[in-house]
Design a protein around this motif. Structure first.
Motif, PDB file in Angstrom:
ATOM      1  N   LEU A 145       0.831  -1.212   0.000  1.00 34.06           N
ATOM      2  CA  LEU A 145       0.000   0.000   0.000  1.00 34.06           C
ATOM      3  C   LEU A 145       0.864   1.260   0.000  1.00 34.06           C
ATOM      4  CD1 LEU A 145      -2.779  -1.124   2.492  1.00 34.06           C
ATOM      5  CD2 LEU A 145      -3.173  -0.363   0.147  1.00 34.06           C
ATOM      6  N   LEU A 146       1.914   1.251   0.791  1.00 38.98           N
ATOM      7  CA  LEU A 146       2.820   2.406   0.828  1.00 38.98           C
ATOM      8  C   LEU A 146       3.485   2.616  -0.533  1.00 38.98           C
ATOM      9  CD1 LEU A 146       4.422   1.733   4.319  1.00 38.98           C
ATOM     10  CD2 LEU A 146       2.959   3.682   3.724  1.00 38.98           C
ATOM     11  N   TYR A 147       3.862   1.528  -1.169  1.00 36.59           N
ATOM     12  CA  TYR A 147       4.487   1.627  -2.488  1.00 36.59           C
ATOM     13  C   TYR A 147       3.508   2.201  -3.506  1.00 36.59           C
ATOM     14  CZ  TYR A 147       7.666   0.268  -6.276  1.00 36.59           C
ATOM     15  OH  TYR A 147       8.533   0.283  -7.357  1.00 36.59           O
ATOM     16  N   GLU A 148       2.255   1.738  -3.463  1.00 31.70           N
ATOM     17  CA  GLU A 148       1.237   2.243  -4.391  1.00 31.70           C
ATOM     18  C   GLU A 148       1.033   3.745  -4.228  1.00 31.70           C
ATOM     19  OE1 GLU A 148      -2.300  -0.005  -3.732  1.00 31.70           O
ATOM     20  OE2 GLU A 148      -1.392  -1.915  -4.328  1.00 31.70           O
ATOM     21  N   GLN A 149       1.206   4.216  -2.991  1.00 27.52           N
ATOM     22  CA  GLN A 149       1.037   5.649  -2.730  1.00 27.52           C
ATOM     23  C   GLN A 149       2.337   6.444  -2.927  1.00 27.52           C
ATOM     24  OE1 GLN A 149      -1.729   6.700   0.663  1.00 27.52           O
ATOM     25  NE2 GLN A 149      -1.353   4.543   1.160  1.00 27.52           N
ATOM     26  N   LYS A 150       3.350   5.762  -3.441  1.00 27.62           N
ATOM     27  CA  LYS A 150       4.646   6.375  -3.714  1.00 27.62           C
ATOM     28  C   LYS A 150       5.331   6.909  -2.468  1.00 27.62           C
ATOM     29  CE  LYS A 150       3.251   7.557  -8.420  1.00 27.62           C
ATOM     30  NZ  LYS A 150       3.156   8.600  -9.490  1.00 27.62           N
ATOM     31  N   ARG A 151       5.048   6.276  -1.354  1.00 28.86           N
ATOM     32  CA  ARG A 151       5.737   6.600  -0.097  1.00 28.86           C
ATOM     33  C   ARG A 151       6.896   5.603   0.029  1.00 28.86           C
ATOM     34  NH1 ARG A 151       0.491   6.934   3.786  1.00 28.86           N
ATOM     35  NH2 ARG A 151       2.076   6.965   5.460  1.00 28.86           N
ATOM     36  N   TYR A 152       7.916   5.832  -0.821  1.00 23.28           N
ATOM     37  CA  TYR A 152       8.936   4.820  -1.043  1.00 23.28           C
ATOM     38  C   TYR A 152       9.833   4.588   0.161  1.00 23.28           C
ATOM     39  CZ  TYR A 152       7.392   5.367  -5.852  1.00 23.28           C
ATOM     40  OH  TYR A 152       6.634   5.430  -6.992  1.00 23.28           O
ATOM     41  N   ASP A 153      10.168   5.628   0.893  1.00 23.67           N
ATOM     42  CA  ASP A 153      11.003   5.433   2.083  1.00 23.67           C
ATOM     43  C   ASP A 153      10.325   4.484   3.073  1.00 23.67           C
ATOM     44  OD1 ASP A 153      13.156   6.923   1.339  1.00 23.67           O
ATOM     45  OD2 ASP A 153      12.376   8.801   2.155  1.00 23.67           O
ATOM     46  N   GLU A 154       9.039   4.762   3.347  1.00 25.38           N
ATOM     47  CA  GLU A 154       8.300   3.919   4.298  1.00 25.38           C
ATOM     48  C   GLU A 154       8.098   2.509   3.744  1.00 25.38           C
ATOM     49  OE1 GLU A 154       4.885   6.145   6.290  1.00 25.38           O
ATOM     50  OE2 GLU A 154       5.354   7.457   4.578  1.00 25.38           O
ATOM     51  N   ALA A 155       7.857   2.468   2.427  1.00 26.63           N
ATOM     52  CA  ALA A 155       7.660   1.157   1.803  1.00 26.63           C
ATOM     53  C   ALA A 155       8.928   0.319   1.907  1.00 26.63           C
ATOM     54  CB  ALA A 155       7.256   1.329   0.346  1.00 26.63           C
ATOM     55  N   SER A 156      10.082   0.945   1.661  1.00 28.77           N
ATOM     56  CA  SER A 156      11.349   0.224   1.746  1.00 28.77           C
ATOM     57  C   SER A 156      11.573  -0.325   3.152  1.00 28.77           C
ATOM     58  CB  SER A 156      12.512   1.156   1.362  1.00 28.77           C
ATOM     59  OG  SER A 156      13.742   0.509   1.546  1.00 28.77           O
ATOM     60  N   ALA A 157      11.313   0.482   4.149  1.00 26.58           N
ATOM     61  CA  ALA A 157      11.493   0.029   5.534  1.00 26.58           C
ATOM     62  C   ALA A 157      10.542  -1.122   5.861  1.00 26.58           C
ATOM     63  CB  ALA A 157      11.258   1.203   6.482  1.00 26.58           C
ATOM     64  N   ALA A 158       9.300  -1.047   5.368  1.00 29.22           N
ATOM     65  CA  ALA A 158       8.320  -2.101   5.640  1.00 29.22           C
ATOM     66  C   ALA A 158       8.715  -3.397   4.941  1.00 29.22           C
ATOM     67  CB  ALA A 158       6.935  -1.652   5.182  1.00 29.22           C
TER      68      ALA A 158
END
Length: 454
Positions: free
Chosen positions: A381-394
């Motif tokens: 979900l974070l990746y879809e929203q382009k919140r890449y830093d958070e997505a990478s950590a998750a």
């Protein structure tokens, strides 16, 4: 289709036979003689004399005294003869008949059986004794023996009584002697076509079904439906529908279920059954429509609400599914159920184009950090929203938590870090992903692309 045809005929047959047998015990002298097909005046004088005493005691319900009077009378004749021959009045068949009847009144069925067996042994055409012998056996659970005695009573009676054949067939049905029951039912229908009761036909159909003759039973089930009204008619409609399913007559079953919904649209069970049949046949849109109407007619159970939501989600109506999943998530009291509802709810929100609402649900989930599957879902979900830093950590967290999904988690962590311009983290993640064979080619390709950029 487990809900169909979940009933037993045994209690009903038991009541029918018990009601009939309750009137078979004949106790007064005239009654016993008439029931046995004899004129009381034809009995030996000594037998008539003892019957006067016995009849008076029976009228007083003093059965113990009546038994004592009869057994004392028998004792005067010495030991019980080993053969039925002879004219000893003390062992007259009517004395055994009377003694058996007294034992029936005392509910001492084994003793009644023994006495009545002696009565028919000495006088085989004593129809009333055969009937009471059947009662004694039936009350002991000896249904097969009772069936034989009922048939004997029928065969030996000068005026044939169709009820005796019915009781014989019903007792065989109780004994699970289905072929014998079917044969007797057919004999009954052939000899007494004008005397047949609808309930007798219904028990014949049960015997056919129990004997694996479902196809043969189908037209007779249809006749029973036509002959009944109210709940009994509905019950046989359920039986017919169930037989179509059991016989794998899928199209026939679905068509009949639809016909029932048109005949009585306010009856919830037809909509439920129609939905079950549509679902088993892969007709999900029809199943959802039937389930929706069913839900209007009666409150859905939790399982039914989930099915309705699942069908809605599968058929592209996530707006119907989301509120159900949200309510079921709030009510769930076990970790497995909560996780399943959470995943379904997140899927519904994603299809509604509401990733923020999906994330909010995940963030409220207890122990999210311990579940790699939910961590991956949150990272997606974070990746879809382009919140890449958070997505990478998750993704990195999920990769460390779960070895079964680690390869994909490392790969996605590399893509997310790359999008966040964290090249070192991206390279390390791709290197880890390359250790997993299913993801090796994509990871190596990504690393070469990173090298070219650098």
């Amino acid at each position: 289709m487990k809900s169909l045809c979940q009933f037993s005929i045994h209690p009903f047959i038991d009541r029918c036979i018990a009601t009939a047998l309750a009137v078979m015990v004949l106790m007064t002298l005239p009654g016993m003689a008439a029931g046995a097909g004899q004129d009381a005046k034809e009995l030996p004088a000594a037998v008539r004399w003892v019957f006067n005493d016995v009849g008076r005691l029976i009228d007083q319900k003093n059965y113990d005294a009546a038994v004592k009077r009869l057994t004392e009378f028998q004792a005067k004749g010495g030991p019980e003869p080993q053969t039925a021959a002879g004219d000893d009045v003390h062992h007259h068949p009517m004395v055994y008949f009377a003694l058996g009847n007294c034992r029936l009144y005392q509910e001492r069925y084994a003793q009644a059986e023994a006495a009545l067996a002696q009565a028919v042994r000495r006088q085989p055409d004593l129809t009333a004794a055969w009937l009471n012998l059947a009662k004694a056996c039936y009350e002991q659970g000896k249904h097969a023996a009772a069936a034989d005695h009922f048939r004997e009573a029928y065969d030996r009676c000068a005026e044939k009584q169709p009820e005796h054949l019915y009781y014989s067939a019903a007792a065989d049905l109780m004994a699970q002697n289905y072929k014998a029951a079917i044969d007797t039912f057919e004999r009954l229908f052939e000899r007494h076509p004008g005397k047949i009761q609808l309930s007798w036909k219904s028990h014949w159909v049960h015997a056919l079904l129990a004997d694996g003759q479902a196809k043969r039973a189908l037209p007779h089930i249809e006749a029973l439906i036509a002959g009944h009204t109210g709940e009994e008619r509905v019950r046989w409609q359920e039986v017919l529908l169930y037989q179509y399913v059991q016989l794998k007559m899928t199209a026939k079953a679905r068509g009949y279920a639809r016909a029932l919904t048109r005949q009585t649209p306010a009856e919830p069970r037809w909509w439920k059954m129609s939905a079950q049949l549509d679902l088993s046949d892969g007709a999900y849109a029809d199943a959802l429509a039937a389930m929706t109407i069913y839900g209007y007619l009666t409150p859905l159970s939790e399982e039914e609400r989930k099915l309705w939501a699942d069908l809605s989600l599968q058929l592209g109506i996530p707006g119907q599914a989301a509120p159900i999943y949200e309510k079921m998530l709030a009510d769930a009291d076990d970790a497995k159920g909560m996780k399943e509802m959470l995943k379904n709810l997140v899927t519904a929100y994603r299809r509604l184009g509401q990733p923020e609402a999906a994330l909010a649900q995940l963030d409220r989930a207890p122990d999210l950090g311990k579940d790699p599957e939910l961590l991956m879902l949150r990272a997606d979900l974070l990746y879809e929203q382009k919140r890449y830093d958070e997505a990478s950590a998750a993704y990195l967290r999920a990769a460390r938590e779960d070895h079964s999904r680690a390869g994909n988690a490392w790969l996605m962590a590399g893509y997310a870090a790359w999008q966040a311009n964290d090249i070192d983290t991206s390279r390390r993640a791709f290197t880890k992903a390359a250790d997993f064979k299913p993801h090796r080619q994509r990871a190596l390709l990504a690393m070469r692309q990173l090298q070219k950029i650098n």
